[in-house]
Design a protein around this motif. Structure first.
Motif, PDB file in Angstrom:
ATOM      1  N   LEU A   1     -14.740  51.256  -1.172  1.00  0.00           N
ATOM      2  CA  LEU A   1     -15.748  52.247  -1.441  1.00  0.00           C
ATOM      3  C   LEU A   1     -17.275  52.137  -0.682  1.00  0.00           C
ATOM      4  O   LEU A   1     -17.708  53.085  -0.097  1.00  0.00           O
ATOM      5  N   SER A   2     -17.835  50.958  -0.907  1.00  0.00           N
ATOM      6  CA  SER A   2     -19.117  50.714  -0.238  1.00  0.00           C
ATOM      7  C   SER A   2     -19.024  50.812   1.147  1.00  0.00           C
ATOM      8  O   SER A   2     -20.032  51.406   1.935  1.00  0.00           O
ATOM      9  N   TRP A   3     -17.880  50.217   1.983  1.00  0.00           N
ATOM     10  CA  TRP A   3     -17.880  50.428   3.296  1.00  0.00           C
ATOM     11  C   TRP A   3     -17.638  51.892   3.868  1.00  0.00           C
ATOM     12  O   TRP A   3     -18.051  52.297   4.925  1.00  0.00           O
ATOM     13  N   HIS A   4     -16.838  52.473   3.002  1.00  0.00           N
ATOM     14  CA  HIS A   4     -16.736  53.983   3.441  1.00  0.00           C
ATOM     15  C   HIS A   4     -17.744  54.684   3.425  1.00  0.00           C
ATOM     16  O   HIS A   4     -18.289  55.664   4.292  1.00  0.00           O
ATOM     17  N   GLN A   5     -18.835  54.454   2.200  1.00  0.00           N
ATOM     18  CA  GLN A   5     -20.076  55.057   2.414  1.00  0.00           C
ATOM     19  C   GLN A   5     -20.893  54.514   3.431  1.00  0.00           C
ATOM     20  O   GLN A   5     -21.948  55.250   3.714  1.00  0.00           O
ATOM     21  N   LYS A   6     -20.870  53.539   4.078  1.00  0.00           N
ATOM     22  CA  LYS A   6     -21.638  53.091   5.035  1.00  0.00           C
ATOM     23  C   LYS A   6     -21.293  53.707   6.453  1.00  0.00           C
ATOM     24  O   LYS A   6     -21.837  53.618   7.265  1.00  0.00           O
ATOM     25  N   GLY A   7     -19.947  54.152   6.402  1.00  0.00           N
ATOM     26  CA  GLY A   7     -19.532  54.886   7.673  1.00  0.00           C
ATOM     27  C   GLY A   7     -18.136  54.619   8.217  1.00  0.00           C
ATOM     28  O   GLY A   7     -17.678  55.393   9.323  1.00  0.00           O
ATOM     29  N   ILE A   8     -17.449  53.578   7.425  1.00  0.00           N
ATOM     30  CA  ILE A   8     -16.005  53.266   8.214  1.00  0.00           C
ATOM     31  C   ILE A   8     -15.292  54.376   7.516  1.00  0.00           C
ATOM     32  O   ILE A   8     -15.165  54.601   6.300  1.00  0.00           O
ATOM     33  N   SER A   9     -14.213  55.177   8.386  1.00  0.00           N
ATOM     34  CA  SER A   9     -13.492  56.120   8.098  1.00  0.00           C
ATOM     35  C   SER A   9     -12.340  55.608   7.102  1.00  0.00           C
ATOM     36  O   SER A   9     -11.849  54.378   6.921  1.00  0.00           O
TER      37      SER A   9
END
Length: 178
Positions: free
Chosen positions: A88-96
């Motif tokens: 969830l954190s990495w998705h919020q940072k921009g990874i699809s």
């Protein structure tokens, strides 16, 4: 009257003996060779990433497609073990989501392959042990059926034509040469 009682008693004893002879042993439970959590941790290769997650975020922000990012991950042979909160954190940072799904699937596949390799190794060892027991059983059966059997290695083994006495008779008639 006493003869009929004796007859009944002997019949009952015979039937009880016959029924006790039919009793069978309960089947032995199947033993399952389980993998402990410590063994599992040792089996599963640790995730290794030569392409960092920050670099993947940078690639996403540069406008690269999911397929290009996944190809870069494949080429770098990177694996990531992410917890749900990290995903969830990495998705919020921009990874699809597609890239994150690929990361999770690749890691799960690597774990499954490691476990399958261990299961195959154990199954091969079990099959080899079973084959060895079969060879020993066949060797013992041959030894018990042939009174002139001296076994391999006796006076040069089977290639020495039957040991010190040369050719010898065998059960099927004729002569045996080895």
């Amino acid at each position: 009257m006493r003869d009929s009682q004796a007859w009944r008693l002997s019949l009952i004893i015979f039937l009880l003996g016959l029924m006790s002879g039919c009793a069978t042993q309960p089947p032995q439970p199947v033993q399952i060779d389980r993998i402990s959590p410590e063994q599992l941790a040792a089996l599963v290769p640790p995730p290794q990433s030569t392409l960092s997650l920050d670099e993947i975020v940078t690639m996403s922000k540069q406008g690269k497609t999911d397929a290009e990012i996944i190809d870069a991950i494949k080429q770098s042979q990177s694996r990531y073990a992410l917890t749900p909160s990290e995903v969830l954190s990495w998705h919020q940072k921009g990874i699809s989501k597609g890239v994150l799904d690929y990361m999770q699937q690749a890691n799960a596949l690597a774990q499954q392959n490691a476990i399958a390799d261990e299961i195959n190794k154990r199954e091969k060892a079990r099959a080899e042990a079973e084959a060895k027991l079969k060879r020993e059983r066949d060797y013992a059966r041959l030894r018990s059926m042939d009174p002139w059997f001296y076994g391999p290695g006796f006076y040069g083994g089977p290639g020495f034509y039957g040991g010190p006495w040369g050719a010898r008779p065998y059960w099927g008639g004729g002569w045996r040469y080895w």
